[in-house]
Design an enzyme around this catalytic site. Structure first.
Site, PDB file in Angstrom:
ATOM      1  N   HIS A   1     -11.346  -6.538   8.356  1.00  0.00           N
ATOM      2  CA  HIS A   1     -12.059  -6.221   7.121  1.00  0.00           C
ATOM      3  C   HIS A   1     -13.330  -5.424   7.408  1.00  0.00           C
ATOM      4  O   HIS A   1     -14.289  -5.497   6.640  1.00  0.00           O
ATOM      5  CB  HIS A   1     -12.420  -7.503   6.359  1.00  0.00           C
ATOM      6  CG  HIS A   1     -11.250  -8.255   5.845  1.00  0.00           C
ATOM      7  ND1 HIS A   1     -10.505  -9.088   6.639  1.00  0.00           N
ATOM      8  CD2 HIS A   1     -10.681  -8.296   4.612  1.00  0.00           C
ATOM      9  CE1 HIS A   1      -9.534  -9.629   5.921  1.00  0.00           C
ATOM     10  NE2 HIS A   1      -9.613  -9.155   4.694  1.00  0.00           N
TER      11      HIS A   1
ATOM     12  N   GLU B   1       0.817  -1.218   0.000  1.00  0.00           N
ATOM     13  CA  GLU B   1       0.000   0.000   0.000  1.00  0.00           C
ATOM     14  C   GLU B   1       0.847   1.262   0.000  1.00  0.00           C
ATOM     15  O   GLU B   1       0.503   2.255  -0.654  1.00  0.00           O
ATOM     16  CB  GLU B   1      -0.947  -0.020   1.201  1.00  0.00           C
ATOM     17  CG  GLU B   1      -2.086  -1.013   1.094  1.00  0.00           C
ATOM     18  CD  GLU B   1      -1.664  -2.455   1.325  1.00  0.00           C
ATOM     19  OE1 GLU B   1      -2.409  -3.365   0.928  1.00  0.00           O
ATOM     20  OE2 GLU B   1      -0.568  -2.661   1.909  1.00  0.00           O
TER      21      GLU B   1
END
Length: 334
Positions: free
Chosen positions: A126, A57
Site C-alpha cells: 500500500h 483491475e
C-alpha cells in the site's frame, strides 16, 4: 479544501458540465471510496454514472477503454496504485495504443485515479510509487499534484484530455502538507495557499511545471509529497534553492527545468520511487543533455531504495530531511 475534497469537487464539476463523464471503481458508489474521494457523487448523479465494480483491475480498465471508444469519459479509480499492475496490459496494449493504431478514429479519454506513495505505514502493498512504469509508455500521460488547488485544476484538465491519463494522488498529503518529520504533529491544508480551492470550474494545463520557490544556488526537481519535504528541508538549512514542482511527468515541462538549471548550475532530483529506472533517471539524462556546460557539479538523486517498501523501516526508506540534507551539502560543496 483538503486534497480529497478538491478531487471530489473536480469530479462533481465535470459530471455537472459533461454528461459523458462516468465515475467507476471498487466501492466508489454508495461507500464513497476508501478515502471518500467520491463521497456523495452517486447520490447526486445516480447509479448509472457513479457505480461500483467487481474487484478486477483488468476488468475496470478494460470496460473504461470500451466506454471511451464509444464516446464517454470514464474516470476509473484503482483503490491503491499497488493494485494497478493487473491492469497494465489493458493500459499499455490497448488504451495507450488506441488512437495510434486506429489512425485517430478512436480515442481512449479515460482518467485513471489512484492513491500512491508511502508515509502512512502501509507496508509493501500500500505504499508503492509506480509512476516510472507509465512514463515509459508512449500514449499515456502521467500527472501528480502536490496541493489541493493543483489537484482540482489538473484533474479537470485530465478528464477533458482526449488521451488516457494516469492521475496519481499522493495519499500522504491528502489531509495536509508533510515536511518529512514523521514524529512531529501533522498539519492540515488550512492556511496553506495550496488549500485555497475555488468551488467552480478551472483548469491547469498539463505539461506546465510550477516554481514553488525561486532560488539561485541549486535547482531541485520534485513532485507530489516530496515537494513539501524538500521545501521544508531547504528552509531549515537556509539553502537558496529553486524548487520546481513538475506536476506532470508526461508531458514534461523541460523548458522550465532547463532555464532553472542553466541559472543555478546545480541540480538535484528527489522522488519516493525506487532508484533504478525511476523517473529521476530520465530527469538526470535530460539535464545532462541540455545543461551539461552549465553544470558545476554532477546531478544528485535522492530516491527510495531498490527494495520492496518496508513497514518497520519506513522512515529509513522514505527520502526524508536527513538524506535530502546530506545530498544538498555534497552538491553545494563540489
Amino acid at each position: 479544501m483538503n486534497m480529497i475534497q478538491a478531487i471530489n469537487s473536480a469530479m462533481e464539476v465535470m459530471m455537472a458540465r459533461d454528461p459523458s463523464v462516468i465515475v467507476m471503481g471498487e466501492d466508489v458508489g454508495y461507500f464513497g471510496g476508501v478515502f471518500r474521494a467520491t463521497a456523495g457523487l452517486q447520490a447526486k448523479f445516480g447509479k448509472t454514472r457513479v457505480f461500483d465494480t467487481p474487484i478486477t483491475e483488468c476488468g475496470i480498465i478494460g470496460v473504461a477503454i470500451g466506454m471511451g471508444a464509444y464516446g464517454l469519459r470514464p474516470v476509473p479509480e484503482i483503490q491503491f496504485a499497488d493494485y494497478i499492475y493487473p491492469a497494465l496490459d489493458q493500459l499499455v496494449s490497448e488504451a495507450a495504443r488506441l488512437r495510434y493504431r486506429s489512425a485517430g478514429q478512436f480515442t481512449a479519454p479515460l482518467t485513471v485515479r489512484s492513491p500512491f506513495g508511502g508515509g502512512i505505514f502501509g507496508g509493501q502493498t500500500h505504499s508503492q510509487s509506480p509512476e516510472g512504469i507509465f512514463t515509459h509508455v508512449s500514449g499515456v500521460k502521467t500527472v501528480i499534484p502536490s496541493t489541493p488547488y493543483d489537484a482540482k485544476g489538473l484533474l479537470i484538465a485530465s478528464i477533458e484530455d482526449n488521451d488516457p491519463v494516469i492521475f496519481f494522488e499522493p495519499k500522504r498529503i491528502y489531509n495536509g502538507p508533510f515536511d518529512g518529520h514523521w514524529d512531529r504533529p501533522s498539519k492540515n491544508w488550512s492556511g496553506h495557499a495550496g488549500g485555497e480551492v475555488p468551488e467552480g470550474y478551472y483548469r491547469i494545463e498539463l505539461g506546465k511545471a510550477a516554481i514553488v520557490r525561486p532560488g539561485e544556488a541549486v535547482t531541485i526537481l520534485a513532485y507530489g509529497t516530496m515537494v513539501h519535504v524538500v521545501q521544508s528541508t531547504v528552509e531549515d538549512m537556509g539553502v537558496d534553492a529553486e524548487i520546481i514542482d513538475l506536476r506532470t511527468l508526461v508531458p514534461l515541462d523541460i523548458e522550465t527545468i532547463e532555464a532553472s538549471v542553466k541559472k543555478t548550475g546545480r541540480c538535484m532530483v528527489v522522488h519516493e520511487a525506487t532508484r533504478t529506472s525511476g523517473f529521476g533517471s530520465e530527469l538526470v539524462s535530460l539535464v545532462q543533455e541540455r545543461c551539461f556546460y552549465h553544470l558545476e557539479a554532477p546531478v544528485e538523486r535522492v530516491t527510495g531504495f531498490d527494495t520492496p517498501y518496508p513497514h518497520s523501516l519506513e522512515w529509513a526508506y522514505f527520502p526524508g530531511p536527513v538524506r535530502i540534507g546530506q545530498a544538498l551539502k555534497k552538491l553545494l560543496k563540489d
